[in-house]
Scaffold this active site. Structure first.
Site, PDB file in Angstrom:
ATOM      1  N   SER A 277      55.082  70.447  43.110  1.00 41.18           N
ATOM      2  CA  SER A 277      56.112  69.623  42.468  1.00 41.18           C
ATOM      3  C   SER A 277      57.468  70.023  43.030  1.00 41.18           C
ATOM      4  CB  SER A 277      56.063  69.866  40.963  1.00 41.18           C
ATOM      5  OG  SER A 277      57.327  69.676  40.390  1.00 41.18           O
ATOM      6  N   GLU A 290      43.990  61.579  43.075  1.00 38.49           N
ATOM      7  CA  GLU A 290      44.678  60.487  42.371  1.00 38.49           C
ATOM      8  C   GLU A 290      44.844  59.266  43.273  1.00 38.49           C
ATOM      9  OE1 GLU A 290      48.028  62.011  39.601  1.00 38.49           O
ATOM     10  OE2 GLU A 290      47.614  63.617  41.000  1.00 38.49           O
TER      11      GLU A 290
END
Ligand code: ARG
Length: 461
Positions: A277, A290
């Site tokens: 992140s 994902e």
């Protein structure tokens, strides 16, 4: 030279119309197949005496040179051309002169594009089968290492009954195995040559469609010229198969995402297959999984669009069909990308056996076995089911598991309970006892792996 066909037209095509009409951009994917098809066509034209040997040799050499030059980046791809067929033909005429114009004898772009697409789809089916092979190999190898790894099996994402990790992985081998057989079926149905169908009604030239079919390794020529040029079923069928594969990959991706979450902690992605992140230093995100899940939606969209484009078309060729091509190409490359990334992601995934084991210990995954114990002693299953439900409630109140519940509590509910209940509800035994065909027991799973390995990767495969 005008890049567009003129025919009866007395004015150059409007530039915007040209841009709107062209398919040269997506056709890049097809140029190799277009040239292969043309080579087979020219060879047959000479064999039938429609072209002289000399003409056919000049054209073939010209085409081969173009193919080589494009592959080596020596030719500038001409985005002014309407499509790949015109691009190659224009270039050929530019290089070998007017004789190049004989290439299009007894042929239309309608059967030409149908041929290109079949050649392309056929190769892509083979490539996808290779990817399935790699994926299933990794799955079987991983399963082999985890025949004794016990994990919770779920229904409704609630812990249900204990299984082995190998068993869970083998479920995916079944799914991808079905995908594989669907592709093989699709291959058999589409492997026919449309060349010779002409624009729609064949040709009066004495061509030999069988020669072309044979030389391009098709089963035979197609049977109906109208259908040959208006059929895109094989594109839709292939993308339908791919959509199912994408769905399977997506479900697997979803499980990888769950397993790698802090809530589950059943698995950990290799650092090289995870992302971080920009703000939270602790993060290790499953972006790859994902994206596989997300791209599945893209593939469905392509399939839906293809079906919708085709649904109102009268026979035979209509330009609407050009719109099928980018969707087809996109669906194929999307699924191929997903397979290419998913397999190595999986092969580097580390499973956390301890956490799986801990998860099995909580959640009363042996409650069914407890009810079965009573049923085997003659109590009707429905009565046993209710009784064990009460025992589970008692355990919840006492904050213990069925394994820790004193024998007195069991016997207070039913005299049928004896000390051996603890053996029966022992988690390892619960799994071991499920050695029936298709069950999760190590013994069964090992046997299945052996069979699958010889079926899929055995001699002669
Ligand atoms: N570019 C066309 C396509 O991709 C090729 C066939 C064109 N045929 C025609 N009659 N305009 O479908």
């Amino acid at each position: 030279m005008s890049k567009t066909l003129t025919g009866r037209m007395q004015a150059e095509i409007n530039e915007d119309v040209h841009d709107f009409n062209q398919s040269i951009i997506e056709d890049r994917t097809l140029f190799e197949w277009d040239i292969m098809g043309s080579l087979a066509h020219v060879y047959m034209l000479a064999e039938r005496g429609i072209l002289t040997t000399e003409e056919s040799e000049t054209i073939s050499e010209g085409l081969t040179q173009i193919l080589e030059d494009i592959n080596y980046g020596k030719v500038e791809y001409d985005y002014e051309a309407e499509d790949v067929h015109m691009f190659v033909e224009n270039l050929l005429i530019e290089r070998i002169g007017e004789v190049g114009g004989k290439l299009h004898t007894a042929r239309s772009r309608n059967d030409q594009v149908a041929l290109d697409l079949r050649l392309y789809v056929r190769q892509e089916i083979i490539d996808t089968l290779t990817s399935f092979f790699d994926l299933q190999k990794i799955l079987l190898e991983t399963a082999e290492k985890h025949t004794e790894t016990i994990m919770p099996g779920y229904t409704h994402l609630q812990r249900a009954q204990p299984i082995t990790l190998a068993h869970h992985l083998l479920a995916y081998v079944e799914m991808f195995g079905r995908d594989e057989s669907r592709l093989r079926d699709c291959f058999v149905r589409m492997n026919y040559s449309p060349l010779g169908a002409g624009a729609l009604a064949g040709t009066t030239f004495p061509i030999n469609r069988k020669t072309v079919a044979k030389n391009l390794e098709f089963e035979a020529p197609t049977r109906n010229s109208l259908d040959s040029v208006s059929d895109r079923d094989f594109c839709i069928e292939f993308v339908s198969c791919l959509a199912i594969t994408a769905m399977h990959l997506s479900r697997f991706a979803e499980e990888v995402i769950l397993w790698c979450s802090w809530e589950f902690r059943f698995a950990e992605l290799h650092d090289s297959f995870a992302t971080s992140s920009s703000i939270m230093p602790q993060k290790k995100n499953p972006d790859v999984a994902e994206l596989v899940r997300g791209k599945t939606g893209v593939v469905y969209g392509d399939l839906m669009a293809m079906l919708t484009i085709m649904k109102g078309l009268p026979l035979a060729y209509n330009k609407d069909m050009q719109e099928v091509k980018p969707l087809l190409i996109n669906a194929i490359s999307t699924v191929q990308d997903c397979l290419d990334i998913f397999t190595p992601m999986l092969s580097t995934l580390k499973f956390n056996k301890e956490n799986m084991r801990k998860a099995v210990a909580e959640g009363f995954l042996n409650a069914t076995d407890c009810a079965d114990y009573l049923t085997k002693k003659g109590m009707p299953f429905r009565t046993a089911y209710k009784l064990v439900g009460e025992l589970v409630n008692l355990c919840i109140k006492k904050r213990c598991s069925l394994d820790d519940l004193p024998i007195e509590e069991y016997r207070a509910k039913s005299e049928l309970f004896e000390r051996d209940i603890y053996e029966v509800i022992n988690i390892d035994n619960c799994v071991k006892a499920r050695s029936l065909i298709g069950g999760p027991a190590a013994k069964t799973v090992k046997n299945t792996i052996r069979l699958l390995k010889s079926e899929k990767f055995g001699k002669g495969k």
